[in-house]
Design a protein around this motif. Sequence first.
Motif, PDB file in Angstrom:
ATOM      1  N   LEU A  38     -31.522 -27.114-104.875  1.00 10.66           N
ATOM      2  CA  LEU A  38     -30.649 -26.347-105.758  1.00 10.66           C
ATOM      3  C   LEU A  38     -31.477 -25.634-106.823  1.00 10.66           C
ATOM      4  CD1 LEU A  38     -27.949 -29.109-106.413  1.00 10.66           C
ATOM      5  CD2 LEU A  38     -27.895 -27.350-104.654  1.00 10.66           C
ATOM      6  N   PRO A  39     -31.000 -24.481-107.313  1.00  7.95           N
ATOM      7  CA  PRO A  39     -31.650 -23.840-108.455  1.00  7.95           C
ATOM      8  C   PRO A  39     -31.597 -24.784-109.658  1.00  7.95           C
ATOM      9  CG  PRO A  39     -30.068 -22.357-107.413  1.00  7.95           C
ATOM     10  CD  PRO A  39     -29.844 -23.701-106.818  1.00  7.95           C
ATOM     11  N   ASP A  40     -32.590 -24.687-110.529  1.00  9.58           N
ATOM     12  CA  ASP A  40     -32.625 -25.571-111.698  1.00  9.58           C
ATOM     13  C   ASP A  40     -31.361 -25.443-112.542  1.00  9.58           C
ATOM     14  OD1 ASP A  40     -35.085 -26.537-110.993  1.00  9.58           O
ATOM     15  OD2 ASP A  40     -36.210 -25.106-112.220  1.00  9.58           O
ATOM     16  N   SER A  41     -30.815 -24.224-112.609  1.00  2.00           N
ATOM     17  CA  SER A  41     -29.634 -24.010-113.443  1.00  2.00           C
ATOM     18  C   SER A  41     -28.382 -24.670-112.883  1.00  2.00           C
ATOM     19  CB  SER A  41     -29.382 -22.506-113.612  1.00  2.00           C
ATOM     20  OG  SER A  41     -29.199 -21.877-112.348  1.00  2.00           O
ATOM     21  N   LEU A  42     -28.434 -25.099-111.604  1.00  2.00           N
ATOM     22  CA  LEU A  42     -27.268 -25.724-110.976  1.00  2.00           C
ATOM     23  C   LEU A  42     -27.568 -27.143-110.496  1.00  2.00           C
ATOM     24  CD1 LEU A  42     -26.040 -22.637-108.920  1.00  2.00           C
ATOM     25  CD2 LEU A  42     -24.919 -23.629-110.917  1.00  2.00           C
ATOM     26  N   ARG A  43     -28.662 -27.690-110.972  1.00  2.00           N
ATOM     27  CA  ARG A  43     -29.072 -29.018-110.533  1.00  2.00           C
ATOM     28  C   ARG A  43     -28.057 -30.092-110.907  1.00  2.00           C
ATOM     29  NH1 ARG A  43     -32.378 -30.202-106.771  1.00  2.00           N
ATOM     30  NH2 ARG A  43     -33.840 -28.641-107.581  1.00  2.00           N
ATOM     31  N   ASP A  44     -27.283 -29.857-111.953  1.00  2.00           N
ATOM     32  CA  ASP A  44     -26.375 -30.896-112.434  1.00  2.00           C
ATOM     33  C   ASP A  44     -25.164 -31.129-111.536  1.00  2.00           C
ATOM     34  OD1 ASP A  44     -25.417 -28.405-112.994  1.00  2.00           O
ATOM     35  OD2 ASP A  44     -24.666 -28.887-114.987  1.00  2.00           O
ATOM     36  N   ILE A  45     -24.958 -30.294-110.505  1.00  2.00           N
ATOM     37  CA  ILE A  45     -23.816 -30.522-109.609  1.00  2.00           C
ATOM     38  C   ILE A  45     -24.219 -31.309-108.358  1.00  2.00           C
ATOM     39  CG2 ILE A  45     -22.651 -28.418-110.407  1.00  2.00           C
ATOM     40  CD1 ILE A  45     -23.475 -27.089-107.770  1.00  2.00           C
ATOM     41  N   GLU A  46     -25.470 -31.719-108.285  1.00  2.00           N
ATOM     42  CA  GLU A  46     -25.928 -32.397-107.066  1.00  2.00           C
ATOM     43  C   GLU A  46     -25.165 -33.689-106.806  1.00  2.00           C
ATOM     44  OE1 GLU A  46     -30.000 -34.315-105.137  1.00  2.00           O
ATOM     45  OE2 GLU A  46     -30.155 -32.759-106.679  1.00  2.00           O
ATOM     46  N   GLY A  47     -24.893 -34.459-107.852  1.00  2.00           N
ATOM     47  CA  GLY A  47     -24.177 -35.718-107.661  1.00  2.00           C
ATOM     48  C   GLY A  47     -22.794 -35.513-107.060  1.00  2.00           C
ATOM     49  N   VAL A  48     -22.083 -34.509-107.540  1.00  2.00           N
ATOM     50  CA  VAL A  48     -20.749 -34.189-107.006  1.00  2.00           C
ATOM     51  C   VAL A  48     -20.849 -33.793-105.542  1.00  2.00           C
ATOM     52  CG1 VAL A  48     -18.782 -32.634-107.201  1.00  2.00           C
ATOM     53  CG2 VAL A  48     -19.877 -33.530-109.268  1.00  2.00           C
ATOM     54  N   LEU A  49     -21.853 -32.980-105.215  1.00  2.00           N
ATOM     55  CA  LEU A  49     -22.010 -32.508-103.842  1.00  2.00           C
ATOM     56  C   LEU A  49     -22.355 -33.654-102.891  1.00  2.00           C
ATOM     57  CD1 LEU A  49     -24.038 -29.230-104.515  1.00  2.00           C
ATOM     58  CD2 LEU A  49     -21.561 -29.488-104.244  1.00  2.00           C
ATOM     59  N   ARG A  50     -23.204 -34.559-103.341  1.00  2.00           N
ATOM     60  CA  ARG A  50     -23.565 -35.704-102.499  1.00  2.00           C
ATOM     61  C   ARG A  50     -22.326 -36.551-102.186  1.00  2.00           C
ATOM     62  NH1 ARG A  50     -28.741 -37.453-101.733  1.00  2.00           N
ATOM     63  NH2 ARG A  50     -30.367 -36.135-102.648  1.00  2.00           N
ATOM     64  N   GLU A  51     -21.475 -36.741-103.163  1.00  2.00           N
ATOM     65  CA  GLU A  51     -20.273 -37.539-102.946  1.00  2.00           C
ATOM     66  C   GLU A  51     -19.332 -36.852-101.965  1.00  2.00           C
ATOM     67  OE1 GLU A  51     -17.706 -40.757-103.296  1.00  2.00           O
ATOM     68  OE2 GLU A  51     -19.822 -40.481-103.815  1.00  2.00           O
ATOM     69  N   ARG A  52     -19.195 -35.543-102.091  1.00  2.00           N
ATOM     70  CA  ARG A  52     -18.338 -34.811-101.146  1.00  2.00           C
ATOM     71  C   ARG A  52     -18.888 -34.893 -99.728  1.00  2.00           C
ATOM     72  NH1 ARG A  52     -15.029 -30.231-103.664  1.00  2.00           N
ATOM     73  NH2 ARG A  52     -14.903 -30.807-105.862  1.00  2.00           N
ATOM     74  N   LEU A  53     -20.199 -34.803 -99.598  1.00  2.00           N
ATOM     75  CA  LEU A  53     -20.823 -34.898 -98.279  1.00  2.00           C
ATOM     76  C   LEU A  53     -20.638 -36.290 -97.694  1.00  2.00           C
ATOM     77  CD1 LEU A  53     -22.666 -33.547 -96.134  1.00  2.00           C
ATOM     78  CD2 LEU A  53     -24.618 -34.428 -97.426  1.00  2.00           C
ATOM     79  N   ARG A  54     -20.831 -37.323 -98.515  1.00  2.00           N
ATOM     80  CA  ARG A  54     -20.724 -38.698 -98.038  1.00  2.00           C
ATOM     81  C   ARG A  54     -19.328 -39.037 -97.533  1.00  2.00           C
ATOM     82  NH1 ARG A  54     -18.869 -43.302 -99.583  1.00  2.00           N
ATOM     83  NH2 ARG A  54     -18.018 -42.432-101.505  1.00  2.00           N
ATOM     84  N   LYS A  55     -18.295 -38.447 -98.140  1.00  2.00           N
ATOM     85  CA  LYS A  55     -16.929 -38.732 -97.738  1.00  2.00           C
ATOM     86  C   LYS A  55     -16.568 -38.107 -96.389  1.00  2.00           C
ATOM     87  CE  LYS A  55     -14.898 -39.403-102.339  1.00  2.00           C
ATOM     88  NZ  LYS A  55     -13.929 -38.876-103.338  1.00  2.00           N
ATOM     89  N   ALA A 124     -20.260 -22.659-116.098  1.00  2.00           N
ATOM     90  CA  ALA A 124     -19.146 -23.475-115.608  1.00  2.00           C
ATOM     91  C   ALA A 124     -18.443 -22.776-114.453  1.00  2.00           C
ATOM     92  CB  ALA A 124     -18.168 -23.758-116.743  1.00  2.00           C
ATOM     93  N   LEU A 125     -18.262 -21.465-114.592  1.00  2.00           N
ATOM     94  CA  LEU A 125     -17.631 -20.685-113.523  1.00  2.00           C
ATOM     95  C   LEU A 125     -18.500 -20.665-112.276  1.00  2.00           C
ATOM     96  CD1 LEU A 125     -15.354 -18.752-112.629  1.00  2.00           C
ATOM     97  CD2 LEU A 125     -16.705 -16.879-113.611  1.00  2.00           C
ATOM     98  N   ILE A 126     -19.804 -20.538-112.469  1.00  2.00           N
ATOM     99  CA  ILE A 126     -20.725 -20.488-111.328  1.00  2.00           C
ATOM    100  C   ILE A 126     -20.783 -21.836-110.624  1.00  2.00           C
ATOM    101  CG2 ILE A 126     -23.138 -20.126-110.668  1.00  2.00           C
ATOM    102  CD1 ILE A 126     -23.333 -18.158-113.029  1.00  2.00           C
ATOM    103  N   ARG A 127     -20.788 -22.910-111.401  1.00  2.00           N
ATOM    104  CA  ARG A 127     -20.783 -24.240-110.787  1.00  2.00           C
ATOM    105  C   ARG A 127     -19.528 -24.463-109.947  1.00  2.00           C
ATOM    106  NH1 ARG A 127     -23.336 -25.763-115.753  1.00  2.00           N
ATOM    107  NH2 ARG A 127     -21.317 -26.125-116.744  1.00  2.00           N
ATOM    108  N   LYS A 128     -18.403 -24.027-110.458  1.00  2.00           N
ATOM    109  CA  LYS A 128     -17.141 -24.170-109.722  1.00  2.00           C
ATOM    110  C   LYS A 128     -17.183 -23.373-108.422  1.00  2.00           C
ATOM    111  CE  LYS A 128     -12.128 -23.565-110.253  1.00  2.00           C
ATOM    112  NZ  LYS A 128     -11.039 -23.123-111.162  1.00  2.00           N
ATOM    113  N   ALA A 129     -17.700 -22.147-108.494  1.00  2.00           N
ATOM    114  CA  ALA A 129     -17.784 -21.308-107.298  1.00  2.00           C
ATOM    115  C   ALA A 129     -18.760 -21.903-106.286  1.00  2.00           C
ATOM    116  CB  ALA A 129     -18.208 -19.891-107.688  1.00  2.00           C
ATOM    117  N   ALA A 130     -19.890 -22.434-106.768  1.00  2.90           N
ATOM    118  CA  ALA A 130     -20.884 -23.029-105.874  1.00  2.90           C
ATOM    119  C   ALA A 130     -20.318 -24.254-105.166  1.00  2.90           C
ATOM    120  CB  ALA A 130     -22.139 -23.399-106.657  1.00  2.90           C
ATOM    121  N   THR A 131     -19.540 -25.055-105.881  1.00  3.14           N
ATOM    122  CA  THR A 131     -18.931 -26.248-105.282  1.00  3.14           C
ATOM    123  C   THR A 131     -17.881 -25.867-104.242  1.00  3.14           C
ATOM    124  OG1 THR A 131     -19.275 -27.459-107.353  1.00  3.14           O
ATOM    125  CG2 THR A 131     -17.708 -28.385-105.791  1.00  3.14           C
ATOM    126  N   ALA A 132     -17.071 -24.861-104.559  1.00  3.28           N
ATOM    127  CA  ALA A 132     -16.050 -24.414-103.605  1.00  3.28           C
ATOM    128  C   ALA A 132     -16.700 -23.845-102.347  1.00  3.28           C
ATOM    129  CB  ALA A 132     -15.147 -23.371-104.255  1.00  3.28           C
TER     130      ALA A 132
END
Length: 287
Positions: A38-55, A124-132
Amino acid sequence: MTRSMTAFTRQEEQHAWGALTWELRSVNHRYLEPHFRLPDSLRDIEGVLRERLRKRISRGKVEATLRFVPEQSQASLQIDHRRLEEVAAATRQLSQTGLELQGVNPLELLAWPGVVVENALDMALIRKAATALFDKALDDLIAGREREGDELKQLIHARLQGVSQTVADVRQLMPEILKAQRNSLKQKLADLSAELDPARLEQEIVLIAQKADVDEELDRLDTHVQEVYRVLEQSGPVGRRLDFLMQELNREANTLSSKSIVANTTRSAVELKVLIEQMREQIQNIE
Protein backbone atom coordinates in the motif's frame (compact mmCIF):
# COMPACT_ATOMS: atom_id res chain seq x y z
CA MET A 1 -19.10 -24.24 -4.65
CA THR A 2 -15.65 -25.64 -5.34
CA ARG A 3 -13.04 -22.88 -5.52
CA SER A 4 -9.58 -22.85 -6.96
CA MET A 5 -6.84 -20.97 -5.13
CA THR A 6 -5.49 -19.44 -8.35
CA ALA A 7 -6.92 -16.21 -9.75
CA PHE A 8 -6.04 -12.62 -10.71
CA THR A 9 -7.99 -9.38 -10.92
CA ARG A 10 -7.27 -5.73 -11.65
CA GLN A 11 -9.76 -3.02 -10.75
CA GLU A 12 -9.37 0.70 -11.48
CA GLU A 13 -11.34 3.82 -10.61
CA GLN A 14 -10.86 7.45 -11.62
CA HIS A 15 -11.95 10.23 -9.27
CA ALA A 16 -11.64 14.00 -9.24
CA TRP A 17 -8.83 13.68 -6.72
CA GLY A 18 -6.93 10.91 -8.50
CA ALA A 19 -6.83 7.28 -9.68
CA LEU A 20 -6.92 4.09 -7.61
CA THR A 21 -5.81 0.68 -8.92
CA TRP A 22 -6.02 -2.63 -7.09
CA GLU A 23 -4.26 -5.78 -8.30
CA LEU A 24 -5.07 -9.03 -6.47
CA ARG A 25 -3.26 -12.25 -7.25
CA SER A 26 -3.74 -15.57 -5.47
CA VAL A 27 -1.96 -18.91 -5.76
CA ASN A 28 -2.24 -22.18 -3.89
CA HIS A 29 -0.93 -22.37 -0.33
CA ARG A 30 -1.58 -24.61 2.62
CA TYR A 31 -3.00 -21.74 4.68
CA LEU A 32 -4.17 -18.17 4.08
CA GLU A 33 -1.12 -15.93 3.59
CA PRO A 34 -1.98 -12.33 2.63
CA HIS A 35 0.62 -9.79 1.49
CA PHE A 36 -0.36 -6.12 1.10
CA ARG A 37 1.54 -3.39 -0.74
CA LEU A 38 0.00 0.00 0.00
CA PRO A 39 1.09 3.63 -0.46
CA ASP A 40 2.41 5.12 2.78
CA SER A 41 -0.50 7.56 2.86
CA LEU A 42 -2.97 4.64 2.95
CA ARG A 43 -1.05 2.23 5.13
CA ASP A 44 -3.48 2.70 8.01
CA ILE A 45 -6.28 0.77 6.24
CA GLU A 46 -4.29 -2.46 6.01
CA GLY A 47 -5.81 -3.94 9.16
CA VAL A 48 -9.36 -3.42 7.86
CA LEU A 49 -8.44 -4.96 4.51
CA ARG A 50 -6.84 -8.02 6.10
CA GLU A 51 -9.99 -8.66 8.12
CA ARG A 52 -12.20 -8.37 5.05
CA LEU A 53 -9.96 -10.79 3.17
CA ARG A 54 -9.88 -13.28 6.05
CA LYS A 55 -13.68 -13.41 6.24
CA ARG A 56 -14.04 -14.37 2.58
CA ILE A 57 -10.99 -16.48 1.73
CA SER A 58 -9.63 -19.31 3.87
CA ARG A 59 -6.65 -20.64 1.89
CA GLY A 60 -4.11 -19.38 -0.61
CA LYS A 61 -1.27 -16.92 -0.87
CA VAL A 62 -2.88 -13.58 -1.78
CA GLU A 63 -0.86 -10.58 -2.98
CA ALA A 64 -2.79 -7.29 -2.92
CA THR A 65 -1.22 -4.17 -4.43
CA LEU A 66 -2.80 -0.70 -4.33
CA ARG A 67 -1.61 2.18 -6.48
CA PHE A 68 -2.77 5.77 -5.90
CA VAL A 69 -2.02 8.55 -8.40
CA PRO A 70 -3.29 11.99 -7.28
CA GLU A 71 -4.96 14.16 -9.90
CA GLN A 72 -2.44 16.71 -11.17
CA SER A 73 -4.76 19.66 -10.63
CA GLN A 74 -5.46 18.50 -7.13
CA ALA A 75 -1.78 18.17 -6.39
CA SER A 76 -0.85 21.57 -7.87
CA LEU A 77 1.09 24.04 -5.76
CA GLN A 78 -0.66 27.05 -4.25
CA ILE A 79 0.94 30.27 -3.00
CA ASP A 80 0.06 31.66 0.38
CA HIS A 81 -0.01 35.33 -0.66
CA ARG A 82 -0.21 36.57 2.90
CA ARG A 83 2.89 34.62 3.84
CA LEU A 84 4.67 35.81 0.69
CA GLU A 85 3.89 39.47 1.53
CA GLU A 86 5.31 38.98 5.01
CA VAL A 87 8.56 37.60 3.60
CA ALA A 88 8.78 40.43 1.04
CA ALA A 89 8.21 43.04 3.77
CA ALA A 90 10.99 41.49 5.79
CA THR A 91 13.39 41.79 2.88
CA ARG A 92 12.43 45.45 2.43
CA GLN A 93 13.16 46.13 6.07
CA LEU A 94 16.56 44.53 5.71
CA SER A 95 17.36 46.78 2.74
CA GLN A 96 16.49 49.85 4.82
CA THR A 97 19.13 48.98 7.40
CA GLY A 98 21.82 49.85 4.92
CA LEU A 99 22.91 46.29 4.32
CA GLU A 100 23.79 45.64 0.74
CA LEU A 101 21.34 43.06 -0.56
CA GLN A 102 21.67 41.57 -3.97
CA GLY A 103 18.53 41.38 -6.10
CA VAL A 104 16.14 39.05 -4.39
CA ASN A 105 15.38 35.99 -6.49
CA PRO A 106 11.63 35.21 -6.51
CA LEU A 107 12.44 31.49 -6.34
CA GLU A 108 14.23 32.11 -3.06
CA LEU A 109 11.07 33.72 -1.70
CA LEU A 110 9.03 30.71 -2.82
CA ALA A 111 11.46 28.43 -1.02
CA TRP A 112 10.69 30.12 2.31
CA PRO A 113 8.71 27.74 4.57
CA GLY A 114 4.99 28.32 4.39
CA VAL A 115 4.98 30.38 1.19
CA VAL A 116 4.15 27.46 -1.05
CA VAL A 117 1.47 25.03 0.14
CA GLU A 118 -0.02 21.92 -1.40
CA ASN A 119 -3.72 21.36 -1.68
CA ALA A 120 -4.76 19.09 1.17
CA LEU A 121 -6.42 15.88 -0.04
CA ASP A 122 -9.39 14.45 1.80
CA MET A 123 -7.67 11.22 2.92
CA ALA A 124 -10.79 9.96 4.67
CA LEU A 125 -12.61 10.05 1.34
CA ILE A 126 -9.72 8.32 -0.41
CA ARG A 127 -9.52 5.61 2.23
CA LYS A 128 -13.23 4.93 1.86
CA ALA A 129 -12.94 4.72 -1.92
CA ALA A 130 -9.88 2.44 -1.69
CA THR A 131 -11.71 0.08 0.68
CA ALA A 132 -14.81 -0.04 -1.52
CA LEU A 133 -12.68 -0.77 -4.59
CA PHE A 134 -10.90 -3.52 -2.65
CA ASP A 135 -14.26 -5.17 -1.97
CA LYS A 136 -15.04 -5.00 -5.68
CA ALA A 137 -11.66 -6.52 -6.55
CA LEU A 138 -12.18 -9.24 -3.95
CA ASP A 139 -15.58 -10.09 -5.47
CA ASP A 140 -13.96 -10.47 -8.88
CA LEU A 141 -11.07 -12.53 -7.48
CA ILE A 142 -13.47 -14.94 -5.77
CA ALA A 143 -15.57 -15.19 -8.94
CA GLY A 144 -12.41 -16.16 -10.83
CA ARG A 145 -11.52 -18.75 -8.21
CA GLU A 146 -15.02 -20.20 -8.51
CA ARG A 147 -14.85 -20.38 -12.31
CA GLU A 148 -11.56 -22.23 -12.20
CA GLY A 149 -12.84 -24.36 -9.33
CA ASP A 150 -15.77 -25.47 -11.47
CA GLU A 151 -13.35 -26.51 -14.21
CA LEU A 152 -11.28 -28.46 -11.70
CA LYS A 153 -14.45 -30.18 -10.47
CA GLN A 154 -15.27 -31.33 -13.99
CA LEU A 155 -11.75 -32.75 -14.40
CA ILE A 156 -12.07 -34.61 -11.11
CA HIS A 157 -15.49 -35.95 -12.12
CA ALA A 158 -13.96 -37.40 -15.28
CA ARG A 159 -11.26 -39.18 -13.24
CA LEU A 160 -13.83 -40.46 -10.76
CA GLN A 161 -15.78 -41.99 -13.63
CA GLY A 162 -12.56 -43.68 -14.70
CA VAL A 163 -12.04 -45.08 -11.20
CA SER A 164 -15.61 -46.39 -11.05
CA GLN A 165 -15.27 -48.03 -14.46
CA THR A 166 -11.99 -49.70 -13.50
CA VAL A 167 -13.51 -51.02 -10.26
CA ALA A 168 -16.50 -52.38 -12.20
CA ASP A 169 -14.14 -54.08 -14.68
CA VAL A 170 -12.21 -55.78 -11.87
CA ARG A 171 -15.46 -56.99 -10.28
CA GLN A 172 -16.52 -58.48 -13.55
CA LEU A 173 -13.17 -60.16 -14.09
CA MET A 174 -12.76 -61.74 -10.64
CA PRO A 175 -14.96 -64.83 -11.17
CA GLU A 176 -13.14 -65.61 -14.41
CA ILE A 177 -9.78 -64.99 -12.77
CA LEU A 178 -10.53 -67.41 -9.92
CA LYS A 179 -11.86 -70.00 -12.37
CA ALA A 180 -8.70 -69.68 -14.45
CA GLN A 181 -6.54 -70.09 -11.33
CA ARG A 182 -8.45 -73.24 -10.38
CA ASN A 183 -7.97 -74.73 -13.86
CA SER A 184 -4.31 -73.70 -13.88
CA LEU A 185 -3.67 -75.47 -10.60
CA LYS A 186 -5.40 -78.62 -11.83
CA GLN A 187 -3.40 -78.53 -15.06
CA LYS A 188 -0.10 -78.22 -13.19
CA LEU A 189 -0.99 -81.24 -11.10
CA ALA A 190 -1.96 -83.15 -14.20
CA ASP A 191 1.34 -82.25 -15.89
CA LEU A 192 3.21 -83.55 -12.85
CA SER A 193 1.14 -86.74 -12.95
CA ALA A 194 0.48 -86.09 -9.30
CA GLU A 195 -2.54 -87.18 -7.39
CA LEU A 196 -3.99 -84.82 -4.83
CA ASP A 197 -6.79 -85.48 -2.46
CA PRO A 198 -9.89 -83.56 -3.69
CA ALA A 199 -10.34 -82.06 -0.23
CA ARG A 200 -6.72 -80.83 -0.24
CA LEU A 201 -7.20 -79.45 -3.74
CA GLU A 202 -10.28 -77.59 -2.61
CA GLN A 203 -8.32 -76.16 0.33
CA GLU A 204 -5.69 -74.85 -2.06
CA ILE A 205 -8.37 -73.27 -4.21
CA VAL A 206 -9.92 -71.62 -1.13
CA LEU A 207 -6.52 -70.23 -0.09
CA ILE A 208 -6.01 -68.75 -3.54
CA ALA A 209 -9.50 -67.27 -3.47
CA GLN A 210 -8.89 -65.74 -0.04
CA LYS A 211 -5.60 -64.24 -1.13
CA ALA A 212 -7.19 -62.79 -4.24
CA ASP A 213 -10.35 -61.60 -2.51
CA VAL A 214 -10.55 -57.87 -3.22
CA ASP A 215 -14.28 -57.33 -2.69
CA GLU A 216 -13.63 -55.28 0.43
CA GLU A 217 -11.13 -53.05 -1.38
CA LEU A 218 -13.46 -52.58 -4.33
CA ASP A 219 -16.34 -51.70 -1.99
CA ARG A 220 -14.20 -49.10 -0.22
CA LEU A 221 -13.07 -47.64 -3.53
CA ASP A 222 -16.70 -47.19 -4.55
CA THR A 223 -17.53 -45.65 -1.18
CA HIS A 224 -14.64 -43.18 -1.39
CA VAL A 225 -15.62 -42.20 -4.91
CA GLN A 226 -19.15 -41.39 -3.77
CA GLU A 227 -17.76 -39.38 -0.86
CA VAL A 228 -15.60 -37.32 -3.23
CA TYR A 229 -18.68 -36.54 -5.32
CA ARG A 230 -20.51 -35.44 -2.16
CA VAL A 231 -17.68 -33.25 -0.88
CA LEU A 232 -17.31 -31.52 -4.24
CA GLU A 233 -20.90 -30.26 -3.87
CA GLN A 234 -20.37 -28.84 -0.40
CA SER A 235 -20.08 -25.12 0.26
CA GLY A 236 -16.97 -23.74 1.92
CA PRO A 237 -13.38 -24.98 1.79
CA VAL A 238 -13.08 -28.66 0.81
CA GLY A 239 -9.47 -29.00 -0.33
CA ARG A 240 -8.08 -30.65 2.80
CA ARG A 241 -10.90 -33.21 2.99
CA LEU A 242 -10.47 -34.08 -0.69
CA ASP A 243 -6.75 -34.52 -0.15
CA PHE A 244 -7.47 -36.97 2.68
CA LEU A 245 -9.85 -38.93 0.44
CA MET A 246 -7.15 -39.20 -2.21
CA GLN A 247 -4.89 -40.80 0.39
CA GLU A 248 -7.61 -43.34 1.21
CA LEU A 249 -8.23 -44.10 -2.46
CA ASN A 250 -4.52 -44.61 -3.01
CA ARG A 251 -4.34 -46.94 0.00
CA GLU A 252 -7.04 -49.20 -1.47
CA ALA A 253 -5.37 -49.17 -4.89
CA ASN A 254 -2.09 -50.28 -3.28
CA THR A 255 -3.87 -53.12 -1.47
CA LEU A 256 -5.52 -54.18 -4.71
CA SER A 257 -2.11 -54.27 -6.35
CA SER A 258 -0.59 -56.34 -3.55
CA LYS A 259 -3.40 -58.91 -3.82
CA SER A 260 -3.15 -59.18 -7.58
CA ILE A 261 -2.59 -62.70 -8.90
CA VAL A 262 -2.86 -61.94 -12.61
CA ALA A 263 -1.58 -59.21 -14.92
CA ASN A 264 -5.08 -57.86 -15.54
CA THR A 265 -5.69 -56.80 -11.94
CA THR A 266 -2.14 -55.45 -11.69
CA ARG A 267 -2.79 -53.22 -14.70
CA SER A 268 -6.11 -52.13 -13.19
CA ALA A 269 -4.39 -51.19 -9.94
CA VAL A 270 -1.81 -49.16 -11.84
CA GLU A 271 -4.56 -47.39 -13.79
CA LEU A 272 -6.32 -46.55 -10.54
CA LYS A 273 -3.16 -45.06 -9.07
CA VAL A 274 -2.64 -42.94 -12.19
CA LEU A 275 -6.20 -41.58 -11.99
CA ILE A 276 -5.89 -40.91 -8.27
CA GLU A 277 -2.60 -39.07 -8.73
CA GLN A 278 -4.13 -36.93 -11.48
CA MET A 279 -6.95 -35.98 -9.12
CA ARG A 280 -4.54 -35.30 -6.26
CA GLU A 281 -2.58 -32.85 -8.42
CA GLN A 282 -5.77 -30.93 -9.22
CA ILE A 283 -6.95 -31.00 -5.62
CA GLN A 284 -3.74 -29.32 -4.45
CA ASN A 285 -5.13 -26.15 -6.03
CA ILE A 286 -8.60 -26.33 -4.43
CA GLU A 287 -9.40 -24.08 -1.47
